[in-house]
Design a protein around this motif. Structure first.
Motif, short mmCIF file in Angstrom:
data_model
loop_
_atom_site.label_atom_id
_atom_site.label_comp_id
_atom_site.label_asym_id
_atom_site.label_seq_id
_atom_site.Cartn_x
_atom_site.Cartn_y
_atom_site.Cartn_z
N TRP A 1 -41.15 -6.68 40.51
CA TRP A 1 -41.66 -6.37 39.17
C TRP A 1 -43.18 -6.49 39.14
O TRP A 1 -43.86 -5.66 38.53
N LYS B 1 -44.66 -3.02 37.80
CA LYS B 1 -44.87 -2.96 36.35
C LYS B 1 -45.98 -2.01 35.93
O LYS B 1 -45.89 -1.40 34.87
N LYS C 1 -44.33 1.57 35.80
CA LYS C 1 -43.04 1.76 35.12
C LYS C 1 -43.03 2.94 34.16
O LYS C 1 -42.01 3.59 33.99
#
Length: 101
Positions: free
Chosen positions: A63, A67, A70
């Protein structure tokens, strides 16, 4: 190979390709999203989460590198659901209410 390493090694071929490769590795090592959740996020009889394991740490490391990309992804993959689920569980364990995904 660590999921974040897979992502970073494939990013030059595009974000969608990189996260798809991560998804393949995730499924190979962790099974389905249901397997991942039931094996790595432990709840007690009342439904309260009380333990997450090292697989959650690995998903959160992914993540951290994913991120910023995304918003470029419009596909639904189990590894993305795993990141969302793990973030939600960790936030709940910390008493943080997430307002945005």
């Amino acid at each position: 190979m660590y999921l974040s390493t897979v992502f970073l090694s494939e990013i030059e071929n595009g974000v969608e390709n990189a996260i798809t490769k991560c998804n393949e590795e995730f499924l190979r090592r962790f099974g389905t999203i249901q397997d991942y959740i039931s094996d790595s996020i432990i709840t007690d009889f009342s439904g309260e989460t009380f333990l997450v394991d090292s697989r959650c740490d690995e998903v959160m490391a992914l993540w951290d590198v994913f991120k910023d990309f995304k918003d470029e992804i419009f596909i639904d993959l189990p590894v993305i659901k795993a990141m969302d689920t793990t973030r939600t569980v960790r936030d709940e364990m910390r008493g943080v209410k997430r307002m945005f995904h």
